[in-house]
Design an enzyme around this catalytic site. Sequence first.
Site, PDB file in Angstrom:
ATOM      1  N   GLU A  40       0.661  -1.260  -0.098  1.00 47.75           N
ATOM      2  CA  GLU A  40       0.074   0.128   0.011  1.00 47.75           C
ATOM      3  C   GLU A  40       0.768   1.494   0.117  1.00 47.75           C
ATOM      4  OE1 GLU A  40      -3.332   0.365  -0.599  1.00 47.75           O
ATOM      5  OE2 GLU A  40      -2.582   2.298  -0.846  1.00 47.75           O
ATOM      6  N   LEU A  91      11.575  17.421  -1.296  1.00 44.98           N
ATOM      7  CA  LEU A  91      12.626  18.474  -0.902  1.00 44.98           C
ATOM      8  C   LEU A  91      12.395  19.607   0.086  1.00 44.98           C
ATOM      9  CD1 LEU A  91      14.854  17.694  -4.674  1.00 44.98           C
ATOM     10  CD2 LEU A  91      15.041  17.205  -2.396  1.00 44.98           C
ATOM     11  N   CYS A 102       6.025   4.579   8.748  1.00 44.70           N
ATOM     12  CA  CYS A 102       7.092   3.909   7.624  1.00 44.70           C
ATOM     13  C   CYS A 102       8.140   4.269   7.294  1.00 44.70           C
ATOM     14  CB  CYS A 102       6.211   4.139   6.813  1.00 44.70           C
ATOM     15  SG  CYS A 102       3.907   3.443   6.611  1.00 44.70           S
TER      16      CYS A 102
HETATM   17  N1  NAD Z   1       0.221   3.805   8.219  1.00 49.01           N
HETATM   18  C1  NAD Z   1       0.485   4.381   6.821  1.00 49.01           C
HETATM   19  O1  NAD Z   1       0.805   5.143   6.473  1.00 49.01           O
HETATM   20  C2  NAD Z   1       0.913   3.004   5.812  1.00 49.01           C
HETATM   21  C3  NAD Z   1       1.072   3.602   4.878  1.00 49.01           C
HETATM   22  C4  NAD Z   1       1.719   2.192   4.117  1.00 49.01           C
HETATM   23  C5  NAD Z   1       1.489   0.644   4.460  1.00 49.01           C
HETATM   24  N2  NAD Z   1       1.583   0.932   6.383  1.00 49.01           N
HETATM   25  C6  NAD Z   1       1.882  -0.835   6.388  1.00 49.01           C
HETATM   26  O2  NAD Z   1       0.497  -1.168   6.457  1.00 49.01           O
HETATM   27  C7  NAD Z   1       0.898  -2.357   7.476  1.00 49.01           C
HETATM   28  C8  NAD Z   1      -0.516  -0.979   8.997  1.00 49.01           C
HETATM   29  O3  NAD Z   1      -0.354  -0.600   8.782  1.00 49.01           O
HETATM   30  P1  NAD Z   1      -1.456   0.419  10.598  1.00 49.01           P
HETATM   31  O4  NAD Z   1      -0.500   1.906   9.904  1.00 49.01           O
HETATM   32  O5  NAD Z   1      -2.399   0.319   9.308  1.00 49.01           O
HETATM   33  O6  NAD Z   1      -0.930   0.088  11.472  1.00 49.01           O
HETATM   34  P2  NAD Z   1      -1.809  -0.139  12.462  1.00 49.01           P
HETATM   35  O7  NAD Z   1      -1.213   0.101  13.925  1.00 49.01           O
HETATM   36  O8  NAD Z   1      -2.360   1.138  12.979  1.00 49.01           O
HETATM   37  O9  NAD Z   1      -2.821  -0.887  12.624  1.00 49.01           O
HETATM   38  C9  NAD Z   1      -3.064  -2.619  12.593  1.00 49.01           C
HETATM   39  C10 NAD Z   1      -3.913  -2.873  13.114  1.00 49.01           C
HETATM   40  O10 NAD Z   1      -3.546  -4.729  12.882  1.00 49.01           O
HETATM   41  C11 NAD Z   1      -4.682  -4.829  14.363  1.00 49.01           C
HETATM   42  N3  NAD Z   1      -3.599  -6.300  13.747  1.00 49.01           N
HETATM   43  C12 NAD Z   1      -2.447  -7.051  15.283  1.00 49.01           C
HETATM   44  N4  NAD Z   1      -2.614  -8.524  14.985  1.00 49.01           N
HETATM   45  C13 NAD Z   1      -4.139  -8.879  14.362  1.00 49.01           C
HETATM   46  C14 NAD Z   1      -4.721  -9.651  14.013  1.00 49.01           C
HETATM   47  N5  NAD Z   1      -4.382 -11.204  14.250  1.00 49.01           N
HETATM   48  N6  NAD Z   1      -6.043 -10.297  13.621  1.00 49.01           N
HETATM   49  C15 NAD Z   1      -6.550  -9.150  13.739  1.00 49.01           C
HETATM   50  N7  NAD Z   1      -5.967  -7.723  14.121  1.00 49.01           N
HETATM   51  C16 NAD Z   1      -4.271  -7.422  13.832  1.00 49.01           C
HETATM   52  C17 NAD Z   1      -4.113  -4.183  15.341  1.00 49.01           C
HETATM   53  O11 NAD Z   1      -4.495  -4.104  16.924  1.00 49.01           O
HETATM   54  C18 NAD Z   1      -4.421  -2.888  14.838  1.00 49.01           C
HETATM   55  O12 NAD Z   1      -5.195  -2.454  15.217  1.00 49.01           O
HETATM   56  C19 NAD Z   1       1.801  -1.577   8.238  1.00 49.01           C
HETATM   57  O13 NAD Z   1       2.936  -2.878   8.210  1.00 49.01           O
HETATM   58  C20 NAD Z   1       2.586  -1.224   7.371  1.00 49.01           C
HETATM   59  O14 NAD Z   1       4.032  -0.216   7.632  1.00 49.01           O
HETATM   60  C21 NAD Z   1       1.454   1.723   6.848  1.00 49.01           C
END
Ligand code: NAD
Length: 449
Positions: free
Chosen positions: A148, A250, A260
Site C-alpha cells: 500500500e 525536498l 513508515c
Molecule cells: N500508516 C501508513 O501510512 C501506512 C502506509 C502504507 C503501508 N503501511 C503498512 O501497513 C501496515 C499496517 O499499518 P497501520 O498504520 O495500519 O498499522 P496500525 O497499527 O494502525 O493497525 C494495525 C491493526 O492491526 C490489528 N491487528 C494486529 N494483529 C492482528 C490480528 N492477528 N488480527 C486482527 N487484527 C490485528 C491491530 O490491533 C491494529 O488495529 C504496516 O505494515 C505498515 O507498515 C502503513
Amino acid sequence: MNIAVVGCGYVGLVSGTCLAALGHQVTGIDVDTKRVASLQAGKVPIYEPGLSEMILQQTAAQRLRFTTDLSSAVREAQVVFVAVGTPPSPEGGYDLSMLFGAVEKIIEAAQSEKTIVIKSTVPPGTGEKVAQLAAKSPHRLEVVNNPEFLREGTAIHDFMNPDRIVFGAGTAEGLAVLREIYQPLIDKGFHILSMGRASAELSKFGANAMLAMRISFINELSRLASAVGADIESVRMGIGSDPRIGPAFLKAGIGYGGSCFPKDVAALVHQMESLGMEPHLLSGIERANQHQRADFVGRVMRAVSDVKSPQIALWGLAFKPDTDDIRESPAIDIARMLVEAGCTVRAFDPEAMDNARRILGDKITYAPDVTSATKGADAVVLATDWSVFITQNWQGIRQIMRGTHVFDGRNCLASGKVGAAGLHYHAVGRPPVKPGGGREGTVGVVVAG
Ligand SMILES: NC(=O)c1ccc[n+]([C@@H]2O[C@H](COP(=O)([O-])OP(=O)(O)OC[C@H]3O[C@@H](n4cnc5c(N)ncnc54)[C@H](O)[C@@H]3O)[C@@H](O)[C@H]2O)c1
C-alpha cells in the site's frame, strides 16, 4: 467480491472502506475489542479526513461491517487482506509476529479455496514464507503481495487515485483475483504493475527509502546553506526545477517521522547487513534525520539561553498535518529534548493530543488551543505544519508572548509577517528575519516563471 480485511488500523480501515465503496462486500477484523466495538457503534478510532463519513455511508449500505471473529469472516470471504502492523524489531528489522500470527489463524480458519493478499509492508522474502505456510493447507490458498502506498492525511484520495497498483503475484490465478477486485480503478485508467513477490516487496521499501533520502539530503544541505548565507528555499527551487529531480520531498525542516519511513529505512539497512552487504548510502539517511531534530532544539535553546525557566509553546505533535498519528513524530522527540534541557512545554495539536498524552504523560502540558499554548511563551516552536498555525495573526501572537522568538521547523510560515509583528523568525536553512521584517544575511532572489 466477499473480502475480509484483517487489521483495522490506518491502512486496513482505509483499504476496507474504499474496497466497500468500489462495490465489494467487506468485513473488517481486529483483535482490539475496544476498536471493533467503537467501529460497530459508528465511532472511528483514528483521524483521517473523510473516513468517518465514508465508513458511515458504507455500513449504512450494508457493504461494510466489523467483527473480532476472524474465523467466521475468513470462512465467508473469497479474499483475505492482511493489514496488521509490522512494527520495527529491537534488532532493527521488522517484527513480523503479528503478521504471521494473523496468517496462521487465516490458514487454520480457511475451509475452501481463497486468496490471501499481503497489504502490510513486509521485507523482501516474507510473501514467499507466507506462501510456503499456505501451501500446507489442504485447500488451495493463493498468496499475493499488494503493498500500500497511501499517505495518512490524504489516504482515501490516494487509495482511490493510485499512482500505481503493485501486484506481487505468485501465479496467474492470484493476479486474476486482484485484477477483479481493482477492476473499477483499472477501468478508470490507473496503472497495474505486475511483478514477482520480492520485487513488489522491495518496490515499497525502495519508494519509502528514496523519499526519506530526499528529505535527509535537503536537510543536510540546509545546514550548509545556513553556514554560507544561502536560503535553502531558493536552493530547493534551483535544484527542483530540473525535471529529472523535481521539487517534491525536498522541503527542509525538522525531518521525517511516522510509522513508515524510519522503520523501512532501518529494515533495509538491517536486511542488507544481515546478507553481508554494507548499506553505504542507506545507513546515513536516519542518522541525518535524527541530527536535524537535535540541531533544531540546540538553536531554540541558544535563543532562550538568557531566560531562567524558558516557556515554550509547541505547535503540533502529529508527525505531519491532517493526522492524529504521532508514531516517530519529530515533534514528540523535540518536546522530550526541550523538557530535558529545562524548558516548560505547553503544546497544542488539532488532532494528536490524546495520542501524545499517552506517550508524554505529564512531562508537558496540553493547551486547548493555539492562544492558550502561546500565552507567556518565550519561544514558539512549530513542529507540524497544520494550516491553523500557518494562518495565525502574528500581531496577536506577539501581544500574548513573553519573548520574541518563533522557530519554524517546517519552513511554512510567512517570514515577513512574523518579522513585521516584531518577532524574530528562525527557519531551517534560511537566513533569520529580525523584528521589523528585514532579513538578516544574504537572501537569494527567486524569480517566478
Ligand atoms: N500508516 C501508513 O501510512 C501506512 C502506509 C502504507 C503501508 N503501511 C503498512 O501497513 C501496515 C499496517 O499499518 P497501520 O498504520 O495500519 O498499522 P496500525 O497499527 O494502525 O493497525 C494495525 C491493526 O492491526 C490489528 N491487528 C494486529 N494483529 C492482528 C490480528 N492477528 N488480527 C486482527 N487484527 C490485528 C491491530 O490491533 C491494529 O488495529 C504496516 O505494515 C505498515 O507498515 C502503513
